[in-house]
Design a protein around this motif. Structure first.
Motif, mmCIF file in Angstrom:
data_model
loop_
_atom_site.group_PDB
_atom_site.id
_atom_site.type_symbol
_atom_site.label_atom_id
_atom_site.label_comp_id
_atom_site.label_asym_id
_atom_site.label_seq_id
_atom_site.Cartn_x
_atom_site.Cartn_y
_atom_site.Cartn_z
ATOM 1 N N PHE A 28 0.784 -1.053 -0.012
ATOM 2 C CA PHE A 28 0.154 0.021 0.175
ATOM 3 C C PHE A 28 1.022 1.452 0.035
ATOM 4 O O PHE A 28 1.832 1.475 0.704
ATOM 5 N N SER A 29 0.402 2.088 -0.942
ATOM 6 C CA SER A 29 1.034 3.500 -0.770
ATOM 7 C C SER A 29 0.231 4.763 -0.920
ATOM 8 O O SER A 29 -0.942 4.562 -1.762
ATOM 9 N N TRP A 30 0.396 5.661 0.010
ATOM 10 C CA TRP A 30 -0.607 6.861 0.134
ATOM 11 C C TRP A 30 -0.400 7.745 -1.328
ATOM 12 O O TRP A 30 -1.092 8.713 -1.758
ATOM 13 N N SER A 31 0.616 7.348 -1.802
ATOM 14 C CA SER A 31 0.865 8.469 -3.160
ATOM 15 C C SER A 31 0.155 7.845 -4.583
ATOM 16 O O SER A 31 0.238 8.267 -5.613
ATOM 17 N N ILE A 32 -0.245 6.454 -4.296
ATOM 18 C CA ILE A 32 -1.154 5.963 -5.544
ATOM 19 C C ILE A 32 -2.803 6.325 -5.490
ATOM 20 O O ILE A 32 -3.339 5.698 -4.378
#
Length: 798
Positions: free
Chosen positions: A674-678
């Motif tokens: 998981f990544s907040w930038s995606i």
């Protein structure tokens, strides 16, 4: 004969030896000093020598030149003014043949009709046999009945052969049509086949009549060649000449017929395509559609006038407000512009006329569902002459055809007076195809009118509802007088109690939260007041999904956003807050399953996430009202983006979508991907955050949670009552007669949805841990209640 005489003096002639007259030929060669007159006399007395010489020695081009000169000298052509004829093409030199063929082909393509081709062929035969003229009798399509006649001396104003209906009784032609025999007949001849009445024309003394047939044997026409008093009878040689042309002509006509049919079909297809584009792309009104249909119908069959009558199935009458359209070249151009179409419609519109089915030609057509092709209107007893007497217009020919849709007659189109000739079988077939599209267009136009009327009714209803469901100026003044609090303690606390605040005060609390999150720089404060007050009005007074619930969910989202240190984007935050505030607008207190099973109109509009789609639609409706668009100052791109995000957030409150969203996001977290930038990952977090805020009552302290559950179950029971009235058995959770199931249903709800939701949200946003903890505490309380209920139940059984 100067050139001919010179030619005969050529030495080649005297070297010629005939097998049958070798001595004579030799004798000619011995008299080289014979003069021209002597040669002519000798050849007249010995034609076989000339025949053998011409057949074996003369070049074909030279022979063709002689034939042309001989034909021209024998008889001056009656049609010298015609640019091209088949006879000229038949006897032309090779050097000119290609050019003549091109001219003929172009001429036939310019007027590719069977009558025109037959007239060319008849002219050719007439010239070849030195006839004084001809009459060409045409058969009615597919009947082999002689109906029309072309005369070699009768032309219209354009110089084309004029088609006329047969008036006299062509005895010989009808005999030839029925027997296919060739007939030679002269005035005064005794012939039992014709009772001495074979010749009707005073100028006609001699007749040669032959049938023109296709290669397969079907009759095309009958040609009747004639000579006057100054000419001789027709002989067997004339029949042979005619036959030679008819064999070639029949084959030519066969292929020309194929070409003409293909060409007509192409033109018809192109025409119908233009019709479909025109009448379906711009259905402004029924009257305009009627004008278009009649105008296209006129052009299709080349009629002078057109009428279209629709059927009133209730009164069994035919009616029309536009019923007599003339042939105007500019009407189609007028109909292509809104102003021109309106002017043309008003000009042609008149008082409605009505008459019973069965009255007149149109009434009979509607009653019987048959096509009427009438050649002479005044000889038909069904024709009503009163209209002609009133208008001064003379009706000659009529083509009337019913228009069907789904096997039922919905109207009748009547074409009056074909501009040239008579309505043919081809006109009927073309118009029958056209009538199919007319039926579809009229059917859809009626549906369009109904939809348009329904739309008008909807707009009226919407105006009424918007008036009653839109905040009043008094409410706005009250809100302004109260003012927005400078500070509201504990408002961002996950355990904030929404039940302690007055219904109207909640409006100012919403405005405070909005200001605290986004400020007023890009948003109009008064628009925000109107928007929030109208949102409040559009929450129904149901036990649970009411304005208090909408406020509570917006407050929980405010707490998540305020406490979160994660990377929600500004537009995502705006969409999350607005979506939370509006996520249950106009909720009826019933589940999606109930809406589908009860065949609610909303379920017919939205087949999936039924109520969630409706909530978003209501949000957009409020935003579109004057003074309510809180996003008005945003750019067009931002506006579209935020609307899309709001829709995404509201649809996420459908619990049917929670499980796949949770599973995808859980897999990403477990695999540390998981990544907040995606963007895709953040969109899934938005969904989980919306579910967490929507179910936030389960994460409130027990007093708040238990109070909320009362409203939830009262709404469940009301749905159960409605299901029972509809003859269905409600599930135990929604049956007010089974209230002991409350605790067990809450256990299933908290274990299956709430705890997994808050656990995942906690892993993504650790600041939301209080929601998970309180939900777990409530689960413990419900478990204790359920255990107690079960224990009491066991005791009762004992």
């Amino acid at each position: 004969m100067d050139r001919a005489a010179g030619f005969w003096r050529n030495r080649r002639f005297f070297k010629f030896r005939s097998n049958s007259n070798g001595n004579t030929a030799q004798r000619i060669s011995d008299h080289k000093d014979m003069n021209e007159q002597e040669i002519q006399v000798y050849l007249r007395n010995h034609p076989e020598i000339l025949e053998h010489f011409v057949m074996d020695e003369v070049e074909l081009e030279q022979l063709e030149r002689w034939m042309i000169r001989r034909t021209q000298k024998a008889k001056k052509m009656n049609y010298a003014n015609r640019k091209t004829s088949l006879s000229r093409w038949r006897f032309c030199v090779h050097a000119d043949k290609r050019q003549m063929l091109e001219q003929l082909t172009q001429q036939l393509q310019n007027k590719p009709t069977k009558a025109h081709v037959l007239f060319e062929l008849a002219s050719c035969i007439s010239n070849a046999v030195n006839a004084d003229g001809f009459r060409l009798y045409l058969v009615e399509d597919a009947s082999e009945t002689l109906t029309f006649v072309l005369d070699s001396e009768t032309f219209d104003e354009n110089g084309d052969p004029k088609i006329q209906k047969i008036r006299d009784n062509p005895v010989i032609a009808r005999y030839v049509a029925s027997t296919r025999d060739q007939v030679r007949y002269s005035r005064g001849d005794i012939d039992p086949r014709f009772s001495n009445a074979g010749i009707c024309d005073r100028e006609t003394q001699h007749v040669l009549c032959q049938a023109i047939v296709y290669p397969e044997g079907s009759l095309v026409a009958v040609i009747e060649l004639w000579r006057g008093e100054s000419s001789s009878r027709f002989h067997e040689e004339d029949e042979e000449i005619g036959n030679s042309y008819l064999v070639w002509g029949g084959i030519a006509l066969h292929y020309m017929s194929i070409y003409i049919n293909l060409n007509k079909q192409k033109k018809l297809n192109d025409f119908l395509l233009a019709v479909v584009k025109s009448i379906f792309q711009d259905m402004v009104s029924m009257d305009m559609l009627v004008i278009k249909i009649m105008n296209y119908a006129q052009r299709l069959v080349n009629a002078d006038r057109a009428s279209l009558f629709l059927i009133d199935s209730k009164t069994q009458e035919l009616y029309a407000t536009i019923f007599d359209i003339g042939f105007e070249d500019d009407i189609q151009e007028k109909m292509n512009s809104p102003r021109g179409a309106k002017e043309a419609t008003e000009k042609m519109k008149s008082e409605e006329i009505r008459f019973p089915m069965g009255t007149g030609i149109a009434g009979q057509c509607a009653l019987r569902g048959e096509v009427f092709n009438i050649v002479d209107a005044y000889s038909d007893e069904r024709f009503n002459r009163n209209i002609d007497q009133l208008t001064g217009y003379k009706t000659d020919t009529i083509l009337c055809m019913p228009i069907f849709i789904r096997g039922s007659i919905i109207g009748v189109v009547e074409m009056v007076n074909k501009r040239t000739g008579y309505f043919s079988k081809e006109d009927e077939e073309a118009f029958e195809t056209f009538a199919v599209y007319c039926g579809l267009a009229l059917h859809h136009a009626k549906l369009y009118d109904k939809i348009r009327r329904s739309e008008k009714k909807y707009r009226v209803a919407l105006e009424v509802l918007s008036y009653h469901n839109t905040c009043s100026e008094e409410e706005i003044e009250r809100c302004e007088k109260m003012g927005i609090p400078a500070n509201i303690p504990n408002l961002n606390d996950f355990y904030f109690n929404p039940f302690e605040i007055d219904e109207f005060v909640k409006v100012n609390y919403v405005i405070y939260m909005f200001k605290d999150l986004f400020g007023f720089n890009r948003f109009d404060k008064k628009d925000l007041m109107r928007f929030t007050l109208t949102v409040k009005r559009n929450y129904r007074r149901v036990p649970y999904h009411n304005w208090t619930h909408g406020f509570a969910v917006a407050n929980s989202m405010y707490s998540i956003l305020k406490n979160s240190k994660m990377s929600f984007r500004p537009n995502e935050c705006l969409a999350l807050f607005i979506g939370s505030l509006c996520h249950d607008l106009d909720h009826r207190g019933k589940s999606n399953k109930f809406m589908l099973e009860s065949e609610s109109p909303i379920a017919a509009i939205y087949s999936t996430s039924t109520m969630e789609h409706h909530h978003f639609n209501q949000t957009v409706t409020i935003l579109q009202q004057d003074g309510h668009n809180i996003l008005a100052k945003l750019s067009s791109t931002e506006y579209k983006q935020i609307l899309s995000l709001i829709k995404h957030c509201i649809l996420a409150t459908d619990l049917a979508l929670f499980f796949p969203n949770k599973d995808k996001l859980m897999a990403l977290v477990d695999q540390e991907k998981f990544s907040w930038s995606i963007l895709e990952h953040r969109m899934m977090v938005n969904c989980i955050a919306m579910t967490a805020a929507d179910l936030s009552a389960s994460a409130k302290p027990w007093e708040i949670q238990s109070e909320t559950v009362k409203g939830i179950f009262e709404e469940f029971y009301e749905q159960g009552d409605a299901e029972r009235r509809a003859g269905r058995v409600p599930m135990a959770m929604m049956d007010r007669n089974q209230k002991d199931h409350q605790a067990s249903s809450q256990l299933g709800f908290l274990n299956g949805i709430c705890i997994p939701c808050y656990s995942l949200l906690y892993r993504l946003i650790p600041e939301t841990r209080p929601m998970l903890k309180q939900c777990q505490d409530n689960l413990t309380r419900w478990q204790a209640i359920d255990d107690l209920k079960k224990k009491e139940a066991i005791e009762l059984k004992k």
